[in-house]
Structure formats: structure tokens, C-alpha cells
Design a protein around this motif. Structure first.
Motif, short mmCIF file in Angstrom:
data_model
loop_
_atom_site.label_atom_id
_atom_site.label_comp_id
_atom_site.label_asym_id
_atom_site.label_seq_id
_atom_site.Cartn_x
_atom_site.Cartn_y
_atom_site.Cartn_z
N ASP A 244 41.03 28.51 51.37
CA ASP A 244 40.02 29.25 50.59
C ASP A 244 40.55 29.65 49.22
OD1 ASP A 244 37.41 30.74 50.42
OD2 ASP A 244 38.78 32.43 50.23
N ILE A 245 41.71 30.30 49.17
CA ILE A 245 42.25 30.76 47.89
C ILE A 245 42.69 29.57 47.03
CG2 ILE A 245 44.59 31.11 48.77
CD1 ILE A 245 44.83 33.48 46.88
N ARG B 69 39.30 28.05 45.59
CA ARG B 69 38.56 28.91 44.67
C ARG B 69 39.37 29.33 43.44
NH1 ARG B 69 37.90 33.54 45.74
NH2 ARG B 69 39.10 33.78 47.68
N SER C 219 51.49 37.51 54.21
CA SER C 219 50.14 37.85 54.65
C SER C 219 50.26 38.58 55.98
CB SER C 219 49.26 36.60 54.78
OG SER C 219 47.89 36.99 54.91
N ASP D 246 44.89 37.34 57.02
CA ASP D 246 44.03 38.05 56.06
C ASP D 246 43.66 37.16 54.87
OD1 ASP D 246 42.64 39.97 54.70
OD2 ASP D 246 44.35 41.27 54.30
N VAL D 247 44.57 36.27 54.47
CA VAL D 247 44.36 35.44 53.28
C VAL D 247 43.32 34.34 53.48
CG1 VAL D 247 46.15 33.74 53.87
CG2 VAL D 247 45.60 34.18 51.47
N LYS E 30 40.21 34.17 54.08
CA LYS E 30 38.84 34.26 53.58
C LYS E 30 38.64 35.59 52.86
CE LYS E 30 34.00 33.89 54.96
NZ LYS E 30 33.70 32.96 53.87
N GLN E 31 37.66 35.58 51.93
CA GLN E 31 37.19 36.85 51.38
C GLN E 31 36.23 37.45 52.41
OE1 GLN E 31 35.65 35.63 47.43
NE2 GLN E 31 37.18 37.03 46.60
N TRP E 32 36.78 38.27 53.27
CA TRP E 32 36.02 38.76 54.41
C TRP E 32 34.86 39.65 53.95
CZ3 TRP E 32 37.42 36.00 58.38
CH2 TRP E 32 38.72 35.53 58.46
N SER F 94 44.32 41.28 46.52
CA SER F 94 42.90 41.32 46.86
C SER F 94 42.50 40.12 47.72
CB SER F 94 42.05 41.34 45.58
OG SER F 94 42.15 40.11 44.88
N GLU F 95 43.32 39.09 47.71
CA GLU F 95 43.04 37.89 48.50
C GLU F 95 43.80 37.89 49.83
OE1 GLU F 95 40.94 35.57 47.80
OE2 GLU F 95 40.47 35.93 45.68
N GLY F 96 44.50 38.96 50.12
CA GLY F 96 45.23 39.03 51.39
C GLY F 96 46.62 38.44 51.32
#
Length: 398
Positions: free
Chosen positions: A111-112, A115, A185, A288-289, A291-293, A373-375
Motif C-alpha cells: 500500500d505505502i 501510493r 512496524s 499497522d503499515v 493499510k491506511q486503516w 502516519s503510515e504505520g
């Protein structure tokens, strides 16, 4: 002044020739030296001689003019960047990346990477990233088989340590000679708010229900990754074993997971999030990293003694371990640290160096906030590299 000197000569020549009754001369077919003259008094001969000289001078100067015009046009075209080899209707290709970079990375970073990181790198360096996202162990297997990648990002340093010892097929060269640490993470739970067990998960979030009790339901669909292939998979097993120590409750692993490689729960890392999004599983173990939960997918944090986010607690995490049933390699519990390496079969080493520098620079102030902020959390050990330090590119040592 040039035109005034050339064109009157040409006009004078034509006019004089017409007046002598010979008609206009075709410069491409007629030779002025072969004009038939039936009567040539001295004056007429002098006139014709002058005409011949004017004819030669006029056309010579005209030829010089044509050459100068062509040369001027070419010079102007070069200055404007005209490609004379292309037709006028050839499509114009916009400027783009100048080279490609093959990057293998843990699928938990997909994801990171998609994006934020890869688009930012391409914009900064004009290098196109060709990504391959999968379980770190599976990617390491590809590298050991001889596959080429310019950068390898693993979710566990233990994977890289194995590559330092593994030789490329038919050689005495290791798959990788060194690696460096990047970011941390944490492990937790993620659930779909549309699940039939949403009320259970909300109770776990509020702290009114222990997570290991909430997940101890026969019909609940739990998802995780293969502990033989993926660091997150074996960390999930290790975490449940640590949980029995932390809570003083024996058998949590058996209650939640069944067996370490329970086929009813194991999915590929690439598909796990999609399964949760579609509601094919109720809950899963995630970093945690990943996804933007928010929205339909929510992340539930675990106690720091279980989430493996703090390297200062490595001695506690190491109280539990997992042994790979395929390779017989034992993995101790440890903090979740992503590592970076440039394998020895990299084909774009300069681009790989730039990519590693770009990722490490993200631990700075503003970028570090972005990672948080992205974990992802900064990790800067006193010894940033491991392996053969003399093989580390000079550009990365500072």
C-alpha cells in the motif's frame, strides 16, 4: 546589397539576349559558349563575351545564395531541436523515466509503496520502479534460485542473514553481501465492520473483552499468512505463544490458531487484505503499515509486549520462537524491522543505490512524520549495516 548585385545581372542577361534576337536562354540546357552567331563584328563579340561573364557570375552567385539559405535552415532547425530523421507527422514522445529498477519487497508494504514511495522516487530520480510484492521468504527463495532484483526489502533481518550465507547457483558468490536496517512496524488485528462479529471486535477495541477470548469462536473466519513463507506468518504464531506468557493463560495458540499451519486460516499475503475487504474473513493478523486503516477496515492494537514493535524488548520477544518445518530454520521473536539490500545480481546498481538512499532519507523530520502516519517508525541502530561492510557502496556509508 547582395540581392541588388545578383538579380540585376540575371535580368540584364535575359533582356540583352532577347534584344539580340536569340530569345531567353535555358540555363539547364543551353551553353552560352555554343550560341550560333552568323555575324560577329568586334563590338558584338565584346558584348557576347560580357554576357557570358555576367551569366556565369549571376548563376554562381545564385548557387551560393541557395547554399546559404539551406545552411541557415539547418542551423535554425538544430537550435530548435528538430529531428530531421522523423517525419512531420511522427508522434511526440513526452519525457519520462530514463531507466528501470526492479524492486522485490514484502507484500505488507504494498500500500505505502504504491501510493507514496515508488511514485515519489520516480518523480525525484526519473527511474521507473518495476515492483514485485510477495512474502519475504518467498522472494528470498526466488533470489536464491538466481532471479535478479536490484533492491530487496524484507520484513525480517533473519531473511537477509540467510541470503548472506546462501550462494548463487553455480557460484561461490552469496546472494547478497550486506543489508541495512530501515524502519519498524507493529503486529495487530484488523477486522471488517460489516462482519457478523463486529460487536465482538468493538468490545475488544474498548478493552472490555480480551482479544484472545473474542477470537476463540469456532465459526469466526480468521486469516493469516504461512509461517513457513512469511515473517508475519511466523510472528503471528510467536505472538500467540508470547500471549500465553504475558496473560498467564496456557493454550492461546491452540485456541486461536489450531495448528501453526492450519490450512483453514492460511492465505497468501497478497490476498489477505482483499479477503478482509470482501468479508470472506472476519478478522486477520496484519502489520499497522499495511493499510491506511479506516472505513470498513479497522486496526486493533496489541500490547507492546506482544506487537513486536520495540527493539528494546527483543529479549522478551525471544522467549518464543517458530521453527520452519520445511527448512528447519528457527526464528526467535524479535522486533519487526524492515531491511534493505542490493543483491549481487542487481543490474541497475546506481539506481539501487539511489533507491536505498531515498528510503533511508525518509527517516528524516518531515518524511519521518509521514512514515509514522503510515504505520512505519524510524529505526536507527548504532550499527546500521550488517554483513560484509567492505561491500557496502561508498555512497551509502555516510
Amino acid at each position: 546589397s547582395f540581392f541588388r548585385s545578383v538579380f540585376p545581372l540575371l535580368l540584364d542577361h535575359q533582356c540583352c539576349k532577347t534584344m539580340s534576337g536569340m530569345g531567353p536562354m535555358d540555363p539547364m540546357t543551353e551553353d552560352p559558349t555554343k550560341v550560333e552567331i552568323t555575324y560577329q563584328p568586334r563590338v558584338q563579340v565584346q558584348v557576347q563575351t560580357q554576357l557570358r561573364r555576367k551569366w556565369r557570375l549571376g548563376w554562381g552567385l545564385a548557387a551560393v545564395l541557395v547554399v546559404l539559405v539551406i545552411a541557415l535552415a539547418i542551423a535554425l532547425g538544430v537550435a530548435l531541436g528538430v529531428d530531421w530523421h522523423k517525419s512531420s507527422d511522427s508522434p511526440v514522445t513526452p519525457a519520462g523515466p530514463t531507466s528501470n529498477l526492479t524492486v522485490y519487497y514484502a507484500a505488507s508494504l504494498k500500500d505505502i509503496m504504491t501510493r507514496v514511495i515508488n511514485p515519489g522516487f520516480t518523480q525525484a530520480y526519473s527511474i521507473n520502479v518495476i515492483p514485485t510484492a510477495a512474502a519475504s521468504g518467498a522472494l528470498a527463495t526466488l533470489l536464491q534460485a538466481g532471479n535478479s532484483a536490484d533492491v530487496f526489502i524484507s520484513a525480517d533481518a533473519k531473511i537477509n542473514q540467510n541470503l548472506l550465507a546462501a550462494m548463487l547457483p553455480g557460484t561461490t558468490q552469496p546472494v547478497a553481501s550486506w543489508y541495512t536496517f530501515w524502519a519498524r512496524s507493529r503486529l495487530g488485528l484488523a477486522y471488517n465492520v460489516n462482519s457478523q462479529y463486529a460487536s465482538v471486535f468493538r468490545a475488544i477495541e474498548s478493552g472490555s473483552l480480551p482479544w484472545y477470548q473474542g477470537l476463540n469462536r469456532t465459526e469466526m473466519k480468521i486469516g493469516r499468512t504461512d509461517p513457513n513463507l512469511d515473517p508475519k506468518g511466523y510472528r503471528t504464531v510467536i505472538m500467540t505463544r508470547l500471549a500465553s506468557i504475558y496473560y498467564g493463560v496456557p493454550g492461546i495458540e491452540d485456541q486461536i490458531l489450531g495448528t501453526p499451519r492450519n490450512n483453514l486460516q492460511i492465505y497468501t499475503e497478497q490476498n489477505l487484505e482483499d479477503l478482509l475487504t470482501r468479508g470472506d474473513i472476519d478478522v486477520g493478523f496484519f502489520y499497522d503499515v499495511e493499510k491506511q486503516w479506516g472505513g470498513d477496515l479497522r486496526f486493533i492494537s496489541l500490547p507492546v509486549y506482544l506487537d513486536m514493535s520495540n527493539e528494546t524488548l527483543n529479549s522478551y520477544y525471544a522467549k518464543a520462537n517458530y521453527t520452519n518445518t520445511a527448512t528447519n530454520v528457527t526464528y526467535l521473536g524479535s522486533a519487526i524491522i524492515y531491511t534493505l539490500a542490493i543483491p549481487n545480481r542487481a543490474t541497475n546498481v546506481p539506481g539501487a543505490i539511489s533507491y536505498v538512499k531515498y528510503l533511508r532519507a525518509m527517516q528524516g523530520s518531515s518524511s519521518g512524520t509521514l512514515l509514522n502516519s503510515e504505520g512505519l517508525f524510524a529505526y536507527s541502530p548504532s550499527t546500521p549495516f550488517s554483513g560484509n561492510l567492505s561491500a557496502v557502496p561508498m555512497e551509502l556509508r555516510t
